[in-house]
Design an enzyme around this catalytic site. Structure first.
Site, mmCIF file in Angstrom:
data_model
loop_
_atom_site.group_PDB
_atom_site.id
_atom_site.type_symbol
_atom_site.label_atom_id
_atom_site.label_comp_id
_atom_site.label_asym_id
_atom_site.label_seq_id
_atom_site.Cartn_x
_atom_site.Cartn_y
_atom_site.Cartn_z
ATOM 1 N N GLY A 71 0.889 -1.176 0.040
ATOM 2 C CA GLY A 71 0.145 0.098 0.123
ATOM 3 C C GLY A 71 0.987 1.183 0.059
ATOM 4 O O GLY A 71 2.070 1.306 0.262
ATOM 5 N N VAL A 74 5.032 6.580 -3.001
ATOM 6 C CA VAL A 74 6.795 6.378 -3.264
ATOM 7 C C VAL A 74 7.438 6.511 -1.810
ATOM 8 O O VAL A 74 7.076 7.191 -1.108
ATOM 9 C CB VAL A 74 7.118 7.130 -4.310
ATOM 10 C CG1 VAL A 74 6.996 8.602 -3.911
ATOM 11 C CG2 VAL A 74 8.822 6.470 -4.734
ATOM 12 N N THR A 75 8.599 5.626 -1.740
ATOM 13 C CA THR A 75 9.223 5.934 -0.555
ATOM 14 C C THR A 75 10.809 5.457 -0.977
ATOM 15 O O THR A 75 10.892 4.787 -2.077
ATOM 16 C CB THR A 75 8.985 5.188 0.572
ATOM 17 O OG1 THR A 75 9.757 5.850 1.808
ATOM 18 C CG2 THR A 75 9.221 3.861 0.748
ATOM 19 N N TYR A 76 11.878 5.899 -0.079
ATOM 20 C CA TYR A 76 13.174 5.375 -0.431
ATOM 21 C C TYR A 76 13.453 4.354 0.444
ATOM 22 O O TYR A 76 13.461 4.476 1.830
ATOM 23 C CB TYR A 76 14.137 6.798 -0.446
ATOM 24 C CG TYR A 76 15.667 6.270 -0.564
ATOM 25 C CD1 TYR A 76 16.174 5.749 -1.549
ATOM 26 C CD2 TYR A 76 16.390 6.472 0.668
ATOM 27 C CE1 TYR A 76 17.304 5.654 -1.697
ATOM 28 C CE2 TYR A 76 17.757 6.213 0.567
ATOM 29 C CZ TYR A 76 18.458 5.890 -0.434
ATOM 30 O OH TYR A 76 19.700 5.505 -0.413
ATOM 31 N N SER A 137 8.234 5.268 7.651
ATOM 32 C CA SER A 137 7.307 4.879 6.840
ATOM 33 C C SER A 137 6.722 3.418 6.988
ATOM 34 O O SER A 137 7.188 2.606 7.236
ATOM 35 C CB SER A 137 7.870 4.813 5.281
ATOM 36 O OG SER A 137 8.516 6.216 5.171
ATOM 37 N N GLY A 139 3.736 0.380 4.972
ATOM 38 C CA GLY A 139 3.155 0.037 4.053
ATOM 39 C C GLY A 139 2.886 -1.397 4.001
ATOM 40 O O GLY A 139 3.908 -2.379 4.241
ATOM 41 N N LEU A 151 7.517 -1.969 7.581
ATOM 42 C CA LEU A 151 7.916 -0.506 7.959
ATOM 43 C C LEU A 151 9.265 -0.160 7.634
ATOM 44 O O LEU A 151 10.149 -1.130 7.233
ATOM 45 C CB LEU A 151 7.582 -0.328 9.563
ATOM 46 C CG LEU A 151 8.670 -1.058 10.411
ATOM 47 C CD1 LEU A 151 10.048 -0.486 10.602
ATOM 48 C CD2 LEU A 151 7.964 -1.078 11.836
ATOM 49 N N ALA A 152 9.548 1.075 7.365
ATOM 50 C CA ALA A 152 11.025 1.487 7.259
ATOM 51 C C ALA A 152 11.538 2.749 8.216
ATOM 52 O O ALA A 152 10.695 3.471 8.049
ATOM 53 C CB ALA A 152 11.339 1.851 5.740
ATOM 54 N N CYS A 168 6.037 9.523 0.078
ATOM 55 C CA CYS A 168 4.673 8.910 0.432
ATOM 56 C C CYS A 168 3.568 9.983 -0.246
ATOM 57 O O CYS A 168 2.466 10.003 0.184
ATOM 58 C CB CYS A 168 4.441 8.859 1.968
ATOM 59 S SG CYS A 168 5.723 7.718 2.693
#
Length: 218
Positions: A71, A74-76, A137, A139, A151-152, A168
């Site tokens: 879900g 965008v993230t890194y 973050s 998802g 998670l990150a 995000c």
């Protein structure tokens, strides 16, 4: 198996092989399969969630972009960031998706509290924040009543790649990390605290740790 958890430390890995291994684990697990948490640092990569929009990729440069089925937007991911994947049988734990999201946010909040870092979740944007800056973050995806992805948590990393995206999906979202706020620079210490909080929140009674070399890089 309801109260058994296997914690696998994967070290530093490319994103795609771990993503494929998560799929395989989820597709082949059954009611007797213990829940697992995979702890990993990824080589630099941008991941687009299912809701990801191209306009949130501003200037990715030489960092690869991978389409993911989690879900979110965008993230890194990169070295110095603790990524935790939660492979949990939600039906067995009697958890709804929202319950799991709240549990993950609370385990991060509790982990950070151990380092005297005050943080909070936001109702409008999943994740964990410190004074409006994003430190974690989140998802997830659910299949057959089981979760994968996770998670990150930014621990001690180069945050500059986040400037190449709208994290995000939020323009100008400022990122922060544990080491900047007086917490540990060593990811292993944060891993230990995170697992401790997870065990407490979800009531696991038997926890097995492994350094997993066998996650297949298909």
């Amino acid at each position: 198996m309801q109260n058994q958890l296997v914690v696998k430390r994967l070290g530093r890995r490319d994103y795609l092989p771990v993503w494929q291994a998560m799929h395989e684990f989820t597709d082949t697990r059954n009611e007797e399969t213990p829940d697992e948490v995979w702890l990993v640092e990824h080589n630099p990569v941008f991941t687009q969630g299912q809701a990801g929009k191209a306009e949130h990729l501003l200037n990715t440069g030489d960092i690869p972009v991978v389409q993911s089925d989690r879900g979110g937007q965008v993230t890194y991911h990169g070295p110095g960031q603790l990524v935790a994947y939660f492979l949990i049988n939600l039906r067995r734990k009697k958890l709804g998706v929202r319950d799991l999201v709240t549990t993950i946010e609370n385990l991060v909040i509790n982990t950070l509290k151990a380092y005297n870092i005050d943080s909070a979740a936001r109702p409008d944007a999943p994740g964990v924040y410190v004074e409006g800056r994003k430190i974690c973050s989140l998802g997830l995806r659910i299949r057959k009543g089981c979760s994968f992805h996770g998670l990150a948590l930014n621990v001690n990393m180069d945050l500059s790649p986040f400037l190449r995206i709208n994290p995000c999906g939020y323009q100008g979202m400022e990122m922060v990390q544990v080491s900047e706020l007086g917490g540990p620079t060593d990811i292993a210490l944060v891993e230990q605290q995170l697992v401790k909080e997870l065990v407490n929140l979800l009531g696991y009674e038997q926890v097995e740790f492994s350094t997993e070399a066998e996650v297949r890089e298909a």
